[in-house]
Design an enzyme around this catalytic site. Structure first.
Site, PDB file in Angstrom:
ATOM      1  N   CYS A  96     -19.139   0.107  -4.622  1.00 40.90           N
ATOM      2  CA  CYS A  96     -18.817  -0.386  -5.966  1.00 40.90           C
ATOM      3  C   CYS A  96     -18.307  -1.823  -5.942  1.00 40.90           C
ATOM      4  N   CYS A 134     -20.890  -5.692  -7.236  1.00 40.62           N
ATOM      5  CA  CYS A 134     -20.190  -6.404  -8.305  1.00 40.62           C
ATOM      6  C   CYS A 134     -20.589  -7.890  -8.358  1.00 40.62           C
ATOM      7  N   CYS A 176     -21.202  -1.075 -11.079  1.00 37.02           N
ATOM      8  CA  CYS A 176     -20.471  -0.244 -10.116  1.00 37.02           C
ATOM      9  C   CYS A 176     -20.562   1.241 -10.487  1.00 37.02           C
ATOM     10  N   ASP A 224       0.788  -1.227   0.000  1.00 37.84           N
ATOM     11  CA  ASP A 224       0.000   0.000   0.000  1.00 37.84           C
ATOM     12  C   ASP A 224       0.827   1.287   0.000  1.00 37.84           C
ATOM     13  N   CYS A 239     -22.316   4.025  -7.934  1.00 39.04           N
ATOM     14  CA  CYS A 239     -21.452   4.940  -7.174  1.00 39.04           C
ATOM     15  C   CYS A 239     -22.245   6.194  -6.769  1.00 39.04           C
ATOM     16  N   CYS A 285     -21.168  -5.267 -18.248  1.00 40.56           N
ATOM     17  CA  CYS A 285     -21.677  -4.817 -16.938  1.00 40.56           C
ATOM     18  C   CYS A 285     -21.210  -3.396 -16.609  1.00 40.56           C
TER      19      CYS A 285
HETATM   20  C1  B12 Z   1      -4.472   6.262  -3.472  1.00 42.42           C
HETATM   21  C2  B12 Z   1      -5.262   5.026  -3.139  1.00 42.42           C
HETATM   22  C3  B12 Z   1      -6.623   5.188  -2.923  1.00 42.42           C
HETATM   23  C4  B12 Z   1      -7.368   6.467  -3.261  1.00 42.42           C
HETATM   24  C5  B12 Z   1      -7.571   6.509  -4.795  1.00 42.42           C
HETATM   25  C6  B12 Z   1      -8.049   5.167  -5.367  1.00 42.42           C
HETATM   26  C7  B12 Z   1      -7.863   4.980  -6.868  1.00 42.42           C
HETATM   27  N1  B12 Z   1      -8.704   4.165  -7.457  1.00 42.42           N
HETATM   28  O1  B12 Z   1      -6.979   5.557  -7.480  1.00 42.42           O
HETATM   29  C8  B12 Z   1      -8.659   6.319  -2.441  1.00 42.42           C
HETATM   30  C9  B12 Z   1      -8.488   6.933  -1.056  1.00 42.42           C
HETATM   31  C10 B12 Z   1      -9.926   6.902  -3.072  1.00 42.42           C
HETATM   32  C11 B12 Z   1      -8.732   4.796  -2.304  1.00 42.42           C
HETATM   33  C12 B12 Z   1      -9.887   4.101  -2.088  1.00 42.42           C
HETATM   34  C13 B12 Z   1      -9.969   2.722  -1.997  1.00 42.42           C
HETATM   35  N2  B12 Z   1      -8.920   1.866  -1.902  1.00 42.42           N
HETATM   36 CO1  B12 Z   1      -7.062   2.403  -2.197  1.00 42.42          CO
HETATM   37  N3  B12 Z   1      -5.257   2.712  -2.634  1.00 42.42           N
HETATM   38  C14 B12 Z   1      -4.640   3.774  -3.063  1.00 42.42           C
HETATM   39  C15 B12 Z   1      -3.162   3.450  -3.391  1.00 42.42           C
HETATM   40  C16 B12 Z   1      -2.289   3.961  -2.238  1.00 42.42           C
HETATM   41  C17 B12 Z   1      -2.673   4.030  -4.721  1.00 42.42           C
HETATM   42  C18 B12 Z   1      -3.664   3.859  -5.899  1.00 42.42           C
HETATM   43  C19 B12 Z   1      -3.272   4.619  -7.134  1.00 42.42           C
HETATM   44  O2  B12 Z   1      -2.117   4.828  -7.405  1.00 42.42           O
HETATM   45  N4  B12 Z   1      -4.251   5.050  -7.941  1.00 42.42           N
HETATM   46  C20 B12 Z   1      -4.032   5.687  -9.229  1.00 42.42           C
HETATM   47  C21 B12 Z   1      -4.618   4.787 -10.327  1.00 42.42           C
HETATM   48  C22 B12 Z   1      -4.651   5.556 -11.660  1.00 42.42           C
HETATM   49  O3  B12 Z   1      -3.764   3.677 -10.486  1.00 42.42           O
HETATM   50  P1  B12 Z   1      -4.033   2.206  -9.930  1.00 42.42           P
HETATM   51  O4  B12 Z   1      -5.428   2.076  -9.492  1.00 42.42           O
HETATM   52  O5  B12 Z   1      -2.974   1.868  -8.950  1.00 42.42           O
HETATM   53  O6  B12 Z   1      -3.727   1.340 -11.253  1.00 42.42           O
HETATM   54  C23 B12 Z   1      -4.736   0.929 -12.155  1.00 42.42           C
HETATM   55  C24 B12 Z   1      -5.101   1.919 -13.217  1.00 42.42           C
HETATM   56  O7  B12 Z   1      -3.948   2.558 -13.621  1.00 42.42           O
HETATM   57  C25 B12 Z   1      -5.692   1.003 -14.283  1.00 42.42           C
HETATM   58  N5  B12 Z   1      -5.329   1.251 -15.646  1.00 42.42           N
HETATM   59  C26 B12 Z   1      -4.282   0.772 -16.260  1.00 42.42           C
HETATM   60  N6  B12 Z   1      -4.288   1.104 -17.544  1.00 42.42           N
HETATM   61  C27 B12 Z   1      -5.400   1.779 -17.758  1.00 42.42           C
HETATM   62  C28 B12 Z   1      -5.876   2.343 -18.910  1.00 42.42           C
HETATM   63  C29 B12 Z   1      -7.050   3.089 -18.828  1.00 42.42           C
HETATM   64  C30 B12 Z   1      -7.561   3.694 -20.054  1.00 42.42           C
HETATM   65  C31 B12 Z   1      -7.716   3.235 -17.591  1.00 42.42           C
HETATM   66  C32 B12 Z   1      -8.950   4.028 -17.484  1.00 42.42           C
HETATM   67  C33 B12 Z   1      -7.193   2.644 -16.436  1.00 42.42           C
HETATM   68  C34 B12 Z   1      -6.044   1.908 -16.545  1.00 42.42           C
HETATM   69  O8  B12 Z   1      -5.139  -0.290 -14.044  1.00 42.42           O
HETATM   70  C35 B12 Z   1      -4.236  -0.239 -12.954  1.00 42.42           C
HETATM   71  C36 B12 Z   1      -4.338  -1.571 -12.229  1.00 42.42           C
HETATM   72  O9  B12 Z   1      -5.678  -1.840 -11.877  1.00 42.42           O
HETATM   73  C37 B12 Z   1      -3.211   1.878  -3.456  1.00 42.42           C
HETATM   74  C38 B12 Z   1      -1.940   1.180  -2.963  1.00 42.42           C
HETATM   75  C39 B12 Z   1      -0.820   1.262  -3.956  1.00 42.42           C
HETATM   76  N7  B12 Z   1       0.361   1.598  -3.500  1.00 42.42           N
HETATM   77  O10 B12 Z   1      -1.010   1.020  -5.133  1.00 42.42           O
HETATM   78  C40 B12 Z   1      -4.447   1.510  -2.586  1.00 42.42           C
HETATM   79  C41 B12 Z   1      -5.356   0.363  -3.050  1.00 42.42           C
HETATM   80  C42 B12 Z   1      -5.596   0.529  -4.530  1.00 42.42           C
HETATM   81  N8  B12 Z   1      -6.604   0.591  -2.342  1.00 42.42           N
HETATM   82  C43 B12 Z   1      -7.257  -0.490  -2.029  1.00 42.42           C
HETATM   83  C44 B12 Z   1      -8.552  -0.516  -1.458  1.00 42.42           C
HETATM   84  C45 B12 Z   1      -9.006  -1.825  -0.829  1.00 42.42           C
HETATM   85  C46 B12 Z   1      -9.366   0.625  -1.513  1.00 42.42           C
HETATM   86  C47 B12 Z   1     -10.867   0.706  -1.182  1.00 42.42           C
HETATM   87  C48 B12 Z   1     -11.699  -0.505  -1.599  1.00 42.42           C
HETATM   88  C49 B12 Z   1     -11.010   0.948   0.349  1.00 42.42           C
HETATM   89  C50 B12 Z   1     -12.430   1.202   0.789  1.00 42.42           C
HETATM   90  N9  B12 Z   1     -13.228   0.144   1.000  1.00 42.42           N
HETATM   91  O11 B12 Z   1     -12.827   2.316   0.973  1.00 42.42           O
HETATM   92  C51 B12 Z   1     -11.274   1.985  -1.960  1.00 42.42           C
HETATM   93  C52 B12 Z   1     -11.734   1.668  -3.401  1.00 42.42           C
HETATM   94  C53 B12 Z   1     -11.967   2.892  -4.248  1.00 42.42           C
HETATM   95  C54 B12 Z   1     -11.887   2.565  -5.753  1.00 42.42           C
HETATM   96  N10 B12 Z   1     -13.019   2.342  -6.415  1.00 42.42           N
HETATM   97  O12 B12 Z   1     -10.767   2.501  -6.278  1.00 42.42           O
HETATM   98  C55 B12 Z   1      -6.473  -1.741  -2.406  1.00 42.42           C
HETATM   99  C56 B12 Z   1      -7.093  -2.411  -3.656  1.00 42.42           C
HETATM  100  C57 B12 Z   1      -7.263  -3.911  -3.581  1.00 42.42           C
HETATM  101  C58 B12 Z   1      -7.923  -4.454  -4.828  1.00 42.42           C
HETATM  102  N11 B12 Z   1      -8.496  -5.639  -4.710  1.00 42.42           N
HETATM  103  O13 B12 Z   1      -7.920  -3.852  -5.881  1.00 42.42           O
HETATM  104  C59 B12 Z   1      -5.013  -1.130  -2.642  1.00 42.42           C
HETATM  105  C60 B12 Z   1      -4.194  -1.837  -3.703  1.00 42.42           C
HETATM  106  C61 B12 Z   1      -4.317  -1.209  -1.260  1.00 42.42           C
HETATM  107  C62 B12 Z   1      -3.772  -2.603  -0.984  1.00 42.42           C
HETATM  108  N12 B12 Z   1      -2.463  -2.749  -0.932  1.00 42.42           N
HETATM  109  O14 B12 Z   1      -4.485  -3.570  -0.826  1.00 42.42           O
HETATM  110  N13 B12 Z   1      -7.493   4.243  -2.471  1.00 42.42           N
HETATM  111  S1  SF4 Z   2     -16.272  -4.178 -11.620  1.00 42.05           S
HETATM  112 FE1  SF4 Z   2     -17.944  -5.623 -11.232  1.00 42.05          FE
HETATM  113  S2  SF4 Z   2     -19.744  -4.264 -11.088  1.00 42.05           S
HETATM  114 FE2  SF4 Z   2     -18.151  -3.080 -12.081  1.00 42.05          FE
HETATM  115  S3  SF4 Z   2     -18.493  -3.385 -14.261  1.00 42.05           S
HETATM  116 FE3  SF4 Z   2     -17.004  -4.924 -13.625  1.00 42.05          FE
HETATM  117  S4  SF4 Z   2     -18.221  -6.718 -13.178  1.00 42.05           S
HETATM  118 FE4  SF4 Z   2     -19.648  -5.000 -13.205  1.00 42.05          FE
HETATM  119  S1  SF4 Z   3     -15.649   3.611  -3.186  1.00 44.22           S
HETATM  120 FE1  SF4 Z   3     -16.582   3.127  -5.162  1.00 44.22          FE
HETATM  121  S2  SF4 Z   3     -18.813   3.476  -4.878  1.00 44.22           S
HETATM  122 FE2  SF4 Z   3     -17.758   4.427  -3.153  1.00 44.22          FE
HETATM  123  S3  SF4 Z   3     -17.586   6.572  -3.841  1.00 44.22           S
HETATM  124 FE3  SF4 Z   3     -15.623   5.536  -4.347  1.00 44.22          FE
HETATM  125  S4  SF4 Z   3     -15.902   4.822  -6.452  1.00 44.22           S
HETATM  126 FE4  SF4 Z   3     -17.932   5.366  -5.682  1.00 44.22          FE
END
Ligand code: B12
Ligand code: SF4
Ligand code: SF4
Length: 385
Positions: free
Chosen positions: A245, A249, A196, A136, A200, A193
């Site tokens: 979200c 799922c 999510c 993380d 949201c 699907c």
């Molecule tokens: C900052 C952070 C947050 C932020 C931002 C989340 C986000 N989605 O960016 C906040 C505080 C909102 C957050 C919330 C949550 N988080 Co968080 N968070 C992080 C952290 C520290 C960095 C994430 C990051 O860099 N985000 C930037 C995005 C752009 O990059 P990414 O998601 O890492 O990478 C993906 C995208 O780049 C995507 N991608 C790749 N190519 C492309 C191309 C296109 C076109 C697109 C659109 C996307 C795409 O694919 C990559 C892999 O999936 C990580 C830990 C870590 N060091 O990685 C944990 C982490 C992602 N979090 C985690 C969790 C559990 C959560 C929550 C579920 C907690 C909760 N219940 O509230 C929520 C879920 C929110 C959500 N829907 O994402 C887990 C995810 C586990 C899993 N099964 O995926 C992590 C990995 C922590 C861990 N070590 O377990 N989090």
């Molecule tokens: S993450 Fe789960 S809820 Fe969201 S589009 Fe994919 S299958 Fe459907």
């Molecule tokens: S955790 Fe998922 S459902 Fe909740 S606000 Fe963030 S993106 Fe939306």
């Protein structure tokens, strides 16, 4: 040589459950080129949360102190999604909720311990191996690593979804100079699907796999300042994180992992009574919530969120405590939030508290919130009277 690494890889896979790991995958340590473009775009649009590692080179080019990074081992640990006999939230006894990722013992510790055991297992067999583990708070994107290592696919809700465990998994990784043969990514996906994105509450999922973290309730619950009225209403009774979200799922249907006692929820901690949270001391907070990953920002965000939840429940029994807060609490965001909560609850007592506070408040932002609260309370009093 190659054969040896394949054999060791199979040994590691077989030993994983004993090391406290539910799934393990192997990836190359090549730079994450595509991720760099995604992260740049993400930053340009202002979608970052601020919790991410800011250096995009570090995020996308795996490094290893004292060695050349050759592969990355991604681990997953599955966690529960259901609570046994959850206590009821009732008028006079309203409760908030912590997201599942903060149930039980802080996952950072659980995964660090598992990675420590994994390092020891490899060290016994390869004494000069260079290894560096993270969970993380490390520089890499845990999800991008897990995706490459075949742990699961990247869902439209951003989560890594394992075909076996669903998305109820914590992720961590270890960079090493051992050139393990890589696994292949999972080919499953979301298909048509969009559940999510549709579910949201704030529209934070601005596209498939694209999150505006600034609008995500999970992020908002972890901030310390004032929140807009729109967000306060949408937070509902969430005290930490958001699971919406993932709950909707289809890949998570029927998935609940309770094989790890240390990750099981204590219902009084993860679904706590709201009112006592407002009077909790730092020590009591540590005792009650310290074990959970929800405690990392301290008690302030959780107390503010408890005020919001009481407002959203329109909990009349909270008026005396909210009156105390709006009149005497030193932190402005708590006074302002209490003013909003009183205006949601309504009634003469709430209006009297807000008017008393208006006469003595100095902070401009709180004054604005008190005025809006007064207006709303007068409007409802008129409509009812
Ligand atoms: C900052 C952070 C947050 C932020 C931002 C989340 C986000 N989605 O960016 C906040 C505080 C909102 C957050 C919330 C949550 N988080 Co968080 N968070 C992080 C952290 C520290 C960095 C994430 C990051 O860099 N985000 C930037 C995005 C752009 O990059 P990414 O998601 O890492 O990478 C993906 C995208 O780049 C995507 N991608 C790749 N190519 C492309 C191309 C296109 C076109 C697109 C659109 C996307 C795409 O694919 C990559 C892999 O999936 C990580 C830990 C870590 N060091 O990685 C944990 C982490 C992602 N979090 C985690 C969790 C559990 C959560 C929550 C579920 C907690 C909760 N219940 O509230 C929520 C879920 C929110 C959500 N829907 O994402 C887990 C995810 C586990 C899993 N099964 O995926 C992590 C990995 C922590 C861990 N070590 O377990 N989090
Ligand atoms: S993450 Fe789960 S809820 Fe969201 S589009 Fe994919 S299958 Fe459907
Ligand atoms: S955790 Fe998922 S459902 Fe909740 S606000 Fe963030 S993106 Fe939306």
């Amino acid at each position: 040589m190659n054969n040896n690494w394949s054999t060791l890889k199979e040994e590691i896979k077989a030993a994983a459950p004993e090391l406290g790991i539910d799934d393990i995958g192997f990836a190359t340590a090549e730079p994450f080129l595509y991720l760099r473009t995604v992260l740049e775009e993400h930053r340009r649009k202002g979608y970052e949360s601020g919790f991410e590692e800011p250096d995009l080179d570090k995020r996308t080019v795996p490094a290893l102190q004292g060695g050349e990074p050759m592969s990355i081992l991604a681990i997953a640990v599955a966690y529960p999604s259901k609570m046994d006999n959850p206590p009821k939230s009732e008028p006079g006894e309203r409760r908030g909720i912590l997201a599942r990722a903060s149930w039980g013992r802080d996952y950072h510790q659980v995964l660090r311990e598992a990675l420590g055991k994994l390092e020891a297992f490899i060290r016994e067999r390869v004494p000069d191996a260079v290894m560096e583990s993270m969970v993380d708070t490390g520089v890499l994107s845990d999800r991008a690593v897990a995706e490459r290592a075949g742990i699961g696919f990247s869902g439209k809700n951003c989560a890594i979804i394992s075909p076996k465990w669903g998305s109820w998994i914590y992720l961590g990784e270890m960079v090493t100079n051992i050139p393990f043969p890589p696994d292949v990514p999972v080919t499953e996906g979301c298909g048509d699907c969009t559940k999510c994105i549709d579910a949201c509450p704030t529209g934070a999922l601005v596209g498939p796999g694209q999150l505006n973290a600034q609008a995500c309730i999970s992020y908002l619950t972890q901030t310390k300042g004032f929140l807009s009225e729109e967000y306060m209403t949408k937070i509902g009774n969430r005290l930490y994180g958001c699971d919406t979200c993932q709950i909707v799922c289809p890949h998570n249907r029927g998935k609940n992992w309770n094989h790890r006692p240390e990750l099981l929820p204590d219902s009084e901690v993860v679904k706590p009574l709201l009112l006592p949270i407002l009077s909790i001391s730092n020590r009591e907070f540590k005792e009650k919530f310290g074990i959970s990953s929800a405690a990392w920002r301290g008690k302030k965000p959780i107390q503010r969120n408890a005020i919001i939840a009481l407002g959203n429940f329109k909990e009349a029994a909270a008026v005396p405590k909210l009156t105390e807060i709006v009149l005497a609490e030193p932190r402005p965001e708590m006074r302002g939030t209490a003013a909003w909560a009183l205006s949601r609850i309504g009634g003469e007592e709430a209006l009297a508290a807000v008017e008393q506070a208006l006469a003595r408040e100095q902070d401009e932002e709180v004054l604005g919130m008190l005025r809006r609260a007064q207006e709303k309370l007068r409007e409802t009093a008129q409509a009812e009277g």
